[in-house]
Design an enzyme around this catalytic site. Structure first.
Site, PDB file in Angstrom:
ATOM      1  CD  GLU A 131      39.849  30.062  46.479  1.00 30.71           C
ATOM      2  OE1 GLU A 131      38.838  30.584  46.983  1.00 30.71           O
ATOM      3  OE2 GLU A 131      40.826  30.725  46.048  1.00 30.71           O
ATOM      4  CD  GLU A 242      41.610  31.891  41.811  1.00 28.79           C
ATOM      5  OE1 GLU A 242      41.394  32.894  42.534  1.00 28.79           O
ATOM      6  OE2 GLU A 242      40.786  30.995  41.625  1.00 28.79           O
TER       7      GLU A 242
END
Length: 316
Positions: A131, A242
């Site tokens: 991320e 995720e």
């Protein structure tokens, strides 16, 4: 599930095996205490014994190759994975600058040298960063997501990682990057897509508060994100690295945490990914040891992982 997503999964099934199934595992507990080999072994074994899952959650996604609290020692999860026959999606932290990334590479090469083929046989792939691109966006900055990295930096680190493993037991393993689906569909990050062998996608309908994000819409919201990422992937495989629904915490727009809704999300999204053979690392097995996160995503509440029951029924 929407018709377009059924076509996507059908196409995947034609070329994929059953897919990896596992959870995300941090390098330390909420109180900052480092996880050691025994902790990782305990968690990996607990995942395999989850009722209703037929022992299929046998993979672990890591965020770093460095043992917490050291400069560049190999994370003890590697030995734990070998001992428990747990496959690994390795992670190299990529938002702390060149010196730290060089330490990640040092630990990665040391693991390949020390453990050789026994280690390499367990490796599903190597993720360079997590991320990092999201954290430099206006949304990431507004949410205080932390320090990120520029696309050119991540693309360079991917190439550097591929070069670093070229003459090791890890040679040929897919090297990619994990980020939010919103980062993947942002054209300014195309250089990272081009550099990747796979795209790891993080997507949480719960957090998509500018949309209709109730549990009733969660399946469609997730697959909108998945389909958009596939469309932006330049033909590279998309792995779900995720996703999840919180068992407790605050209501976020229309998204209400709770075990009932988490069960619905598991049934509608997780089970469909498993059926489609999509590589999946769910967030998460347990996030409430030595602290109380909010929102809390762990399917196991605080306590002894081998003793406490899952927060909801995991059978598909």
């Amino acid at each position: 599930m929407r018709y377009s997503s059924l076509l996507t999964l059908a196409a995947t099934l034609s070329t994929a095996s059953a897919g990896y199934k596992g959870f995300n595992y941090g390098a330390n507990f909420m109180n900052g205490q480092a996880k050691v080999q025994a902790d990782f072994e305990y968690e990996f074994n607990a995942a395999k014994q989850l009722p209703g899952t037929n022992g299929e959650f046998t993979s672990a996604r890591l965020y770093t190759m460095i043992q917490h609290g050291t400069t560049n020692n190999i994370i003890e999860a590697v030995q734990a994975a070998i001992n428990t026959k747990t496959s690994l999606l390795l992670g190299l932290w990529a938002s702390a600058g060149d010196a730290n990334f060089n330490n990640e590479i040092t630990a990665l090469q040391a693991a390949a040298s020390q453990y050789g083929q026994a280690f390499a046989d367990l490796v599903a792939g190597i993720s360079v960063g997590s991320e990092d691109l999201y954290r430099i966006t206006p949304t990431g900055i507004e949410n205080n997501a932390g320090v990120g990295a520029q696309p050119a930096t991540i693309a360079n680190y991917i190439r550097k990682t591929r070069d670093a493993i070229a003459n090791t037991a890890l040679a040929g393993k897919p090297v990619g990057h994990v980020d939010t689906w919103t980062a993947w569909v942002n054209g300014s990050n195309n250089a990272v897509v081009s550099a990747c062998d796979f795209l790891g996608m993080d997507a949480y309908p719960y957090f998509q508060t500018t949309m209709a994000n109730s549990i009733a819409n969660a399946n469609q919201t997730f697959y909108n994100a998945y389909d958009a990422t596939v469309a932006a992937s330049q033909g590279k495989p998309v792995w779900v690295t995720e996703t999840g629904w919180p068992v407790s915490g605050r209501t976020a727009n229309q998204a209400v945490p709770g075990t009932d809704n988490a069960r619905i999300y598991w049934q509608d999204v997780t089970c469909s990914l498993i059926a489609g053979g999509i590589n999946l690392w769910y967030y998460t097995l347990q996030d409430a040891q030595y602290g109380t996160p909010s929102p809390q995503f762990g399917i196991k509440p605080a306590g002894d992982l081998m003793q406490v029951q899952p927060a909801f029924n995991l059978q598909c």
